[in-house]
Design a protein around this motif. Sequence first.
Motif, PDB file in Angstrom:
ATOM      1  N   GLY A 174      22.716 -16.190 -27.226  1.00 22.43           N
ATOM      2  CA  GLY A 174      21.312 -16.086 -26.868  1.00 22.43           C
ATOM      3  C   GLY A 174      21.079 -14.677 -26.362  1.00 22.43           C
ATOM      4  N   GLU A 176      17.946 -16.554 -30.443  1.00 21.03           N
ATOM      5  CA  GLU A 176      19.228 -17.242 -30.567  1.00 21.03           C
ATOM      6  C   GLU A 176      19.839 -17.007 -31.946  1.00 21.03           C
ATOM      7  OE1 GLU A 176      18.550 -20.980 -27.598  1.00 21.03           O
ATOM      8  OE2 GLU A 176      17.745 -21.172 -29.620  1.00 21.03           O
ATOM      9  N   THR A 186      19.073 -11.941 -24.554  1.00 21.73           N
ATOM     10  CA  THR A 186      18.008 -11.794 -23.562  1.00 21.73           C
ATOM     11  C   THR A 186      17.939 -10.337 -23.121  1.00 21.73           C
ATOM     12  OG1 THR A 186      19.487 -12.241 -21.713  1.00 21.73           O
ATOM     13  CG2 THR A 186      18.375 -14.139 -22.698  1.00 21.73           C
ATOM     14  N   ARG A 190      13.348 -15.747 -21.652  1.00 19.56           N
ATOM     15  CA  ARG A 190      13.053 -15.662 -23.084  1.00 19.56           C
ATOM     16  C   ARG A 190      14.225 -15.040 -23.821  1.00 19.56           C
ATOM     17  NH1 ARG A 190       9.599 -19.546 -23.037  1.00 19.56           N
ATOM     18  NH2 ARG A 190       7.587 -19.026 -22.151  1.00 19.56           N
ATOM     19  N   HIS A 210      16.403 -28.171 -31.099  1.00 24.33           N
ATOM     20  CA  HIS A 210      15.795 -26.881 -30.802  1.00 24.33           C
ATOM     21  C   HIS A 210      14.318 -27.102 -30.534  1.00 24.33           C
ATOM     22  CE1 HIS A 210      14.529 -22.670 -31.609  1.00 24.33           C
ATOM     23  NE2 HIS A 210      15.762 -22.403 -31.182  1.00 24.33           N
ATOM     24  N   ASN A 211      13.836 -26.690 -29.375  1.00 26.46           N
ATOM     25  CA  ASN A 211      12.430 -26.874 -29.027  1.00 26.46           C
ATOM     26  C   ASN A 211      11.574 -25.960 -29.904  1.00 26.46           C
ATOM     27  OD1 ASN A 211       9.894 -27.128 -27.921  1.00 26.46           O
ATOM     28  ND2 ASN A 211      10.515 -26.645 -25.843  1.00 26.46           N
ATOM     29  N   ASN A 242      13.211 -21.210 -24.542  1.00 24.49           N
ATOM     30  CA  ASN A 242      13.996 -21.184 -23.309  1.00 24.49           C
ATOM     31  C   ASN A 242      13.575 -20.033 -22.410  1.00 24.49           C
ATOM     32  OD1 ASN A 242      15.449 -23.337 -24.278  1.00 24.49           O
ATOM     33  ND2 ASN A 242      17.161 -22.112 -24.979  1.00 24.49           N
ATOM     34  N   LYS A 243      13.786 -20.241 -21.115  1.00 25.93           N
ATOM     35  CA  LYS A 243      13.575 -19.178 -20.129  1.00 25.93           C
ATOM     36  C   LYS A 243      14.910 -18.876 -19.486  1.00 25.93           C
ATOM     37  CE  LYS A 243       8.788 -20.243 -19.170  1.00 25.93           C
ATOM     38  NZ  LYS A 243       7.824 -20.670 -18.187  1.00 25.93           N
ATOM     39  N   SER A 249      13.081 -18.647 -29.336  1.00 20.52           N
ATOM     40  CA  SER A 249      13.404 -19.751 -28.443  1.00 20.52           C
ATOM     41  C   SER A 249      12.324 -19.907 -27.383  1.00 20.52           C
ATOM     42  CB  SER A 249      14.752 -19.487 -27.765  1.00 20.52           C
ATOM     43  OG  SER A 249      15.033 -20.484 -26.815  1.00 20.52           O
TER      44      SER A 249
END
Length: 163
Positions: free
Chosen positions: A126, A115, A128, A112, A81-82, A109-110, A107
Motif C-alpha cells: 500500500g 494498492e 502512502t 489514503r 476491496h471497498n 483506506n485511511k 483505495s
Amino acid sequence: MWDIRKFGDSRRSSKKSLEPLATQSVGLSISSSYFSPSGNSLLTTSFANRLDLIANAHLQSGSIDKKTKPAILKPTHNIQHNNRTGRWLCTFMASWHPELDIFISGSMNKPRCMEVFNSGGKLLRGVTGESLTSVMSRCCFHPSTEKLVMVGGNSSGRVVVVR
C-alpha cells in the motif's frame, strides 16, 4: 466476452443478435475489466466490493450456437476491496502493469493509498505519503521506465506520481 470476429460489418443492418462466449455476474455493476499483459488473467473491478481475478477467461467459452448458454466466468481469486466511491468520486478501475503481472488500484483506506497486488491477488504494498491526501480513483503504471513508476489521479483532477 464476445468474439469480435463474429461482429461483421456494422454498416450492414443485421437483426441477428450476437451471443456472448462467456459472462460474469457479480450482482452489482462492473466498472472495469482488463486482461493482464500475459493474457492469462482477467481483472474486474465491481461495486460488489471485490476485485476479481479469472484465470484463462479467454479459454472458458460456451458454444456459439443458441442451444447452449455461454460459459459463466468464476473468479479464481476474490479480493475484498471497498469499491463504493459514492456519488462524488470516480469509480475505481484497477489496471495492470504493461509488462508485469501486477496491478494497481486506488483505495478508500485511511491514510489514503494506492494498492499494488500480484496476479494471485496478494497485496504487495500500500503506497502512502503526504501527497496522497485524497482517494486516487484512477491509477496506472508508467510503461517506459526501468523503475516502477505509479500515477494516481483523483476526481478533482489532481495527479500524483510515485517513484
